[in-house]
Write an enzyme that holds these catalytic residues in place. Structure first.
Site, PDB file in Angstrom:
ATOM      1  N   GLY A  39       8.306 -20.462 -25.052  1.00 58.52           N
ATOM      2  CA  GLY A  39       8.097 -21.906 -25.006  1.00 58.52           C
ATOM      3  C   GLY A  39       6.839 -22.308 -25.764  1.00 58.52           C
ATOM      4  CB  ILE A  98       7.715 -18.967 -20.663  1.00 62.91           C
ATOM      5  CG1 ILE A  98       6.187 -18.882 -20.516  1.00 62.91           C
ATOM      6  CG2 ILE A  98       8.239 -20.170 -19.883  1.00 62.91           C
ATOM      7  CD1 ILE A  98       5.450 -20.081 -21.127  1.00 62.91           C
ATOM      8  N   GLY A  99       7.948 -15.330 -20.336  1.00 59.42           N
ATOM      9  CA  GLY A  99       7.499 -14.107 -20.982  1.00 59.42           C
ATOM     10  C   GLY A  99       6.144 -13.684 -20.475  1.00 59.42           C
ATOM     11  CG  ASN A 157       1.253  -6.375 -14.253  1.00 53.95           C
ATOM     12  OD1 ASN A 157       0.726  -5.330 -14.654  1.00 53.95           O
ATOM     13  ND2 ASN A 157       2.557  -6.550 -14.214  1.00 53.95           N
ATOM     14  N   PRO A 158      -2.387  -5.793 -15.202  1.00 56.46           N
ATOM     15  CG  PRO A 158      -4.015  -4.192 -14.759  1.00 56.46           C
ATOM     16  CD  PRO A 158      -2.847  -4.900 -14.128  1.00 56.46           C
ATOM     17  CD  GLU A 191      -2.703 -22.276 -23.159  1.00 66.09           C
ATOM     18  OE1 GLU A 191      -3.713 -22.923 -22.847  1.00 66.09           O
ATOM     19  OE2 GLU A 191      -1.576 -22.775 -23.310  1.00 66.09           O
TER      20      GLU A 191
END
Lengths: 316, 735, 211
Positions: B244, B471-472, B621-622, B695
């Protein structure tokens, strides 16, 4: 995609007759370019003649020591052929610099020669395009033309031939063999195969309706070091901004053709002769009379530098 | 659960599951083709009709007439939807341009019709038969022409259009060392791999919409508004989203057209927006024209910093907030940021991954590199010198956590920064000019209300339901980890159900707020479920331990299956926030290091190495966090080197509107990438003590590439993308 | 061509962008002379093998192999990302060779053997490449993933068969499954989430096991 009828031809004569006899009919081989364009109705064939059974899928030695490449040999198989890799390295290098593994597995030798331009205005049917719709104008002129042609273009069209394989074939003096509906055969030097646009940019090549490519022949090997230098923004899976196909002999003489700059693989034999004088001499001659746009004028000095890299590698 | 005081010790701190690398629980489905995306529901929708979208052929003007006769008569055609027969349509809160054009056209490829037919092939062919006569109006498509004169626009409602601290002009004039430079970034398109796609099915007045969307509740609400459908009649499903990047935050034309098409065809309709329409039909990251001025003393102390940016959008749109990070990233007593917003008649500008910071840092972090060079300082030392632990405007307001200096210094050590030659154009490897670059990464953390429902079944399985999307980003997995940690069960005893409007409203996926807020919502629901368990068992809720499938309190212990034997236990809650984010500045930090080679012949730039060091709160979650960061770094390489929507300023469109002509990075563009997460827990953020990274990984990458290119070549480029034509003629002579 | 005047553009019938208003008529995209009326599409029979199973279909000749798989056989693991050969999400193997299924007509595949992601493995019985993608997190949103995995399997086979690539120094040498070789050969599969490094790790894992 407009509706079409479909047939699978049994032999070359039947295929040629099937297309020659029906306006709007086209051959389909790999289909990777044709179907792309049919989906957006840039191509609108009414009848497709599938030529996959015609058997032109082998590479054989010719009597004079060259190779005859069947029209349906895939890009992958042509690039992988041991004789091509050994004796015509520029051709393997050019092919593997193009498209993707998947596309090369499907794209045929003949189809690659017939690949149409990637001009974005050709691809957008809301835009004027003399190649797509003769007489409608050219929206690329004065538009976004970074990828487009700098020489051999016209006031009707500034598109380029986008392929790589044919650029290598041009330095190898390949010959395109065809058959038409009457059974007549032609051998067209690759130099004459792609047209300059002039005022008929809708016609990419000198092929007549229904004329079917059966093979491409390569003359006997010419030795030398073989290069295909492709300059592009991303590292792979992109069209050339400029490409250089070259065969350089130990004495510094050789042949050179440029891709991504013109309606056809761009080679000026008189410029070949200047190779010993260096890249700038060659490109000054090869691009004499160039008419770049504001967006793509960089292609001229870029071609010089790309050729310089080839010459440097040849000397190394 | 209201989160209004810093978190204390809680079950997440055990970190038996949270904080540990875990492969994605949706992996087996995604790798075998079993994950069903929006267009892929043959079991639920047996016999759909197919829609094909027609986009406007002009950028601005009016449809004079549309001839549908031929298309309607074409084989297989069931219905054609246009604005003319769609009835009265509203506009959603999140849309700037209306989603269906006609008779007025607001932008190129604005959807003007949907052809619905029995098959995809028939719908596509019939769409080609629609004839449209337009009257074209003059539009403004050239940002450069209007950037300097456009009106000032604040980043947020109610705020003054300029942000000022001290007296920038006076301090800049007085500064002994100055930089005043301009930078440009182009329009970008999200180019997610899954097209915008929807299936709409009516059952009486109830609508089911499978759609590919990041924000289930926003989109359901906007769909209700747009089409005048009661919201409670809409079930929206978005369990898998094929990317997305901000493009799918909002209701888009595929969904509206599918719903209208299904109504007209009296049958379920599926629509996927054709790839060549995506760049112009949907939103994009707007181009910016930025000016940065920095004044400093000779020892490298910034005394004045200004960042101004202009961007454009359709009427009533918003600016690309490229200056906001400059309010917080570096110290300096005198500061100015300002944004100008021009009205452009290009397609709608809107959020794309790290909106604001992505293009803003592409300029600011090059300016910092340039200023360091002018000061004859190492660019890391210059940044370290100007670190601030407080909001420069309100020095009493501290960052909750700020490890920028550690990111830079640890990164420098790992990357071998000391081997960088500070004088540009000195390092050569064959035909390659080699350089290293660095940039700071910065992105704020946002708090968002987020809800979830958790159920303990008699089989001991914990089921989590929330309308959160994946969304991944790895939402399925981190939510499972959160529930597993809270309920003391292994991850494979947790079932996670996402993306349905039947589930509690979550933060959704965007702005790197998804992971932290959605898991905090799950945490809240789990706290409630733990209390319910305690109540049922008569345990002291203050003294509960859940581990290894057992619940323990005061020396008593029961298995979860036994506890649930009397019936499923279910709890729903949401995380809500007080004003800790006002008391404290919640931000994430990082440092990007890259090494590039620039081909001395052609000027082509290729990445050789990349490293990101991030400090972003607890990393849930690394594995998936690292993937988020390397993916963002990859997108950063794209924005540095190749991505640009080419504006045809005559016709007002992005002309390179497909994936062949808008180049994004491919495998061969990306080298080995290393990511390091610094240990950090942020107790001011949420009970998870986590923030986002998705981001942050993009912020600053483009500038790091630009700075490395300068270090390689000695040629400074300030106009993205940094394509070879912009510098090869200034590289050493070769011919 | 350095400059073509607006007047000339206008004379050439270019859509007039300079005028305040102009009338634009969307018209057929290509044909100079009207072509004969296209025939109504009739279905054509085709049969091929998909994942070892014989399939008989009757299809509109315009149907791509991709749409035949997705819309007619409900094998939706193969993805439509661009439908134009620009992304690789639709990659399948036909007679052992990877192709873009979006750029080929289904009716051209009479008798062919097609392998899709569903034919490589299932959640209970993963293909080694599928398992390696999970282990190395070689995906994020998952949409390009089936195409990446099909390509990855085919790429290792192409390397084994000695198919040359752009990054080979010596064209006559046998290629090896190096990182740079795999990244070049995988470049027809775009992953916008940017999982490339992890995919390379997954492939190296599988290539190592096979070596």
């Amino acid at each position: 995609m407009k509706a079409f009828t479909y047939e699978r031809a049994k032999d070359a004569g039947a295929a040629a007759r099937a297309v020659a006899g029906r306006p709007g009919a086209k051959f389909i081989a790999g289909g990777t370019n044709l179907l792309d364009l049919m989906k957006i109705e840039v191509e609108t064939p009414t009848h497709l003649v599938d030529v996959q059974d015609l058997g032109f899928d082998t590479i054989v030695k010719t009597a004079d020591g060259g190779l005859r490449i069947g029209a349906l040999v895939t890009n992958t198989n042509l690039a992988a052929d041991a004789r091509v890799r050994r004796d015509y390295g520029v051709l393997t290098r050019a092919i593997v610099a193009g498209a993707s593994g998947q596309l090369r597995n499907k794209a045929s030798t003949a189809g690659n020669l017939l690949q149409r331009t990637r001009c974005p205005y050709f691809y957008d049917t809301n835009m004027a395009c003399n190649k797509r719709r003769p007489g409608s104008g050219c929206a690329a002129i004065g538009g976004y033309s970074r990828q487009l042609g700098v020489i051999g273009v016209s006031t009707s069209c500034i598109a380029t031939f986008p392929g790589d394989m044919a650029v290598a074939m041009r330095v190898l003096d390949a010959v395109v063999e065809t058959v038409d509906a009457t059974g007549a055969r032609r051998a067209i030097p690759i130099a004459d195969f792609h047209r300059l646009w002039g005022d008929r940019p809708d016609l990419d090549t000198v092929l007549k309706p229904g004329e079917l490519i059966t093979a491409v022949t390569l003359p006997r090997p010419i030795g030398g070091k073989h290069f295909y230098e492709k300059v592009r923004d991303r590292a792979s899976y992109a069209y050339a901004l400029v490409s250089v196909a070259a065969v350089i002999q130990p004495d510094g003489t050789g042949r050179v053709a440029f891709g991504g700059v013109a309606p056809r693989p761009w080679r000026v034999e008189a410029a070949d002769a200047l190779l010993p004088q260096g890249a700038a001499a060659v490109t000054a001659r090869a691009f004499r009379g160039a008419t770049p746009t504001e967006d793509n004028g960089f292609k001229l000095p870029l071609a010089t530098r790309a050729l310089a890299s080839v010459i440097a590698q040849a000397k190394a | 659960m209201k989160f209004d005081t810093p978190a204390t010790t809680n079950p997440i701190d055990r970190m038996t599951v949270v904080g540990r690398a875990h492969s994605r629980i949706d992996g087996p489905l995604k790798t075998t083709g079993g994950a069903a995306y929006a267009y892929e529901h043959p079991a639920e929708v047996a016999d759909p009709a197919y829609g094909y979208v027609v986009g406007a052929g002009i950028a601005k003007g009016r449809i004079r007439s549309m001839n549908l006769d031929e298309a309607k008569a074409a084989p297989g055609v069931i219905a054609i939807v246009t604005a003319a027969d769609a009835g009265k349509m509203g506009k959603g809160k999140f849309n700037t341009a209306k989603l269906i054009g006609g008779p007025d056209i607001d932008h190129y490829h604005q959807a003007i019709a949907l052809v619905v037919a029995e098959t995809f092939e028939q719908a596509r062919a019939a769409a080609g038969l629609i004839r449209v006569d337009y009257t074209r109006s003059k539009g403004q498509f050239d940002l450069a022409a209007v950037a300097d004169t456009a009106p000032l626009k604040g980043g947020e409602p109610g705020k003054p259009p300029e942000y000022r601290v001290g007296d920038f002009e006076q301090a800049f004039a007085a500064a002994p060392v100055k930089l005043d430079q301009r930078y440009t970034t182009p329009d970008h398109t999200h180019a997610m791999m899954e097209p915008f796609a929807s299936i709409a099915a009516w059952n009486g007045d109830a609508l089911t919409l499978w759609t590919s969307n990041q924000m289930v509740d926003w989109t359901r609400t906007d769909l209700a508004t747009t089409l005048g459908i009661p919201k409670d009649k809409i079930t929206l499903l978005s369990p898998y989203v094929g990317g997305g990047f901000g493009g799918k935050l909002f209701l888009r034309s595929d969904a509206v057209l599918a719903v209208l098409g299904a109504r007209a065809a009296k049958r379920a309709v599926k629509v996927a927006l054709q790839r060549p329409l995506m760049a112009n039909n949907t939103t994009h990251r707007p181009a910016t024209r930025q000016r940065i001025r920095i004044g400093a003393t000779p020892d490298g102390t910034i005394t004045a910093i200004a960042h101004e940016s202009s961007s454009g959008d359709l009427p009533n749109g918003g600016p690309e907030a490229a200056v906001l990070q400059t309010q917080l990233l570096y110290a300096g007593a005198n500061r100015l940021t300002a944004m100008r917003l021009a009205v452009l008649d290009l397609p709608e500008g809107n959020a794309m991954r790290a909106p604001g910071e992505a293009p803003g840092l592409m300029a600011l972090e090059v300016a910092m590199d340039e200023m360091a060079e002018t000061l004859k300082m190492d660019p890391i030392a210059f940044r370290v010198k100007n670190d601030t632990q407080v909001d420069p405007k309100t020095p009493t307001r501290r960052f909750s956590q700020r490890q920028l200096v550690r990111c830079l210094e640890e990164g420098a050590q790992r990357f071998g920064w000391s081997r960088r030659n500070a004088t540009p154009a000195q390092v050569r490897d064959g035909r390659w000019l080699v350089g290293m670059g660095v940039a700071s990464a910065f992105r704020n953390h946002m708090n968002m209300t987020s809800g979830a429902r958790v159920r303990l079944g008699r089989d001991g399985v914990v089921t989590v339901e929330t309308d959160m999307t994946d969304i991944g980003t790895g939402s399925y997995t981190i939510i499972a980890q959160t529930a597993a940690e809270m309920m003391g069960v292994p991850v494979d005893s947790v079932v996670v159900k996402l993306g349905s409007s039947a589930f509690p409203v979550s933060a959704g996926s965007g702005g790197q707020f998804g992971a932290a807020n959605a898991t905090a919502g799950v945490y809240a629901a789990c706290v409630k479920l733990r209390q319910a368990l305690a109540t049922r068992l008569g345990y002291d809720p203050a003294d509960l331990a859940l581990a290894d499938g057992k619940i323990t309190s005061g020396g008593r212990s029961t298995s979860l299956e036994q506890a649930a034997a009397a019936g499923d236990l279910s709890a729903e809650d949401k995380i809500e926030f007080g004003d800790l984010d006002k008391t404290w500045q919640l931000s994430t930090f990082g440092a990007h290091f890259v090494e590039v080679g620039v081909d001395v012949y052609t000027g082509a730039t290729r990445l050789r190495r990349m490293l990101a060091v991030c400090a972003a709160g607890r990393i849930i979650n690394p594995t998936s966090a690292r993937s988020q960061v390397i993916g963002a770094m990859t997108m950063g390489v794209g924005s540095a080197l190749m991505e640009e929507l080419a504006v045809d300023k005559r016709f007002g469109l992005f002309i390179n509107h497909d994936l062949a002509s808008y180049e994004v990075p491919v495998h061969a563009d990306i080298p080995h990438q290393e990511v390091v997460f610094l240990d950090e827990v942020d107790d001011k953020a949420n009970p998870m003590k986590a923030k986002g990274v998705g981001e942050l990984g993009l912020c600053g990458v483009g500038a790091a590439v630009a700075n490395a290119m300068y270090n390689a070549t000695g040629v400074r480029l300030r106009d993205y993308p940094l394509t070879l034509d912009k510098h090869f003629e200034r590289l050493p002579a070769v011919a | 061509m350095t400059a073509v005047s607006e007047v000339e553009l206008s004379r050439r019938g270019l859509l007039a962008g300079s005028a305040a208003t102009a009338i634009v008529v969307a018209a057929p995209a290509s044909d100079a002379a009207p072509l004969p009326q296209a025939p109504a599409p009739t279905s054509l029979p085709v049969s091929f093998e998909v994942n070892g199973k014989r399939r008989e279909l009757s299809l509109d000749p315009r149907t791509t192999l991709l749409d035949a798989l997705r819309e007619h056989l409900q094998l939706t693991g193969t993805k439509k990302g661009c439908d134009h050969g620009q992304c690789g999400a639709c990659t399948v193997m036909v007679d052992g060779v990877r192709i873009n299924s979006c750029l080929t007509l289904a009716v051209m595949h009479q008798g062919d053997k097609i392998t899709t992601i569903e034919g490589l493995g299932t959640p209970d019985k993963l293909h080694p490449m599928q398992a390696a993608f999970i282990k190395h997190d070689g995906y994020q949103c998952g949409y390009c993933t089936p195409g990446q995995i099909c390509s990855a399997v085919a790429v290792l086979d192409e390397i084994k068969r000695g198919v040359p690539s752009h990054v080979q120094d010596d064209l006559t040498a046998k290629p090896r499954a190096t990182n740079v070789e795999m990244r070049e050969r995988m470049s027809g599969n775009i992953c916008r989430c940017g999982a490339y490094s992890n995919i390379a790790d997954a492939m190296a894992d599988v290539a190592g096991e096979n070596a």
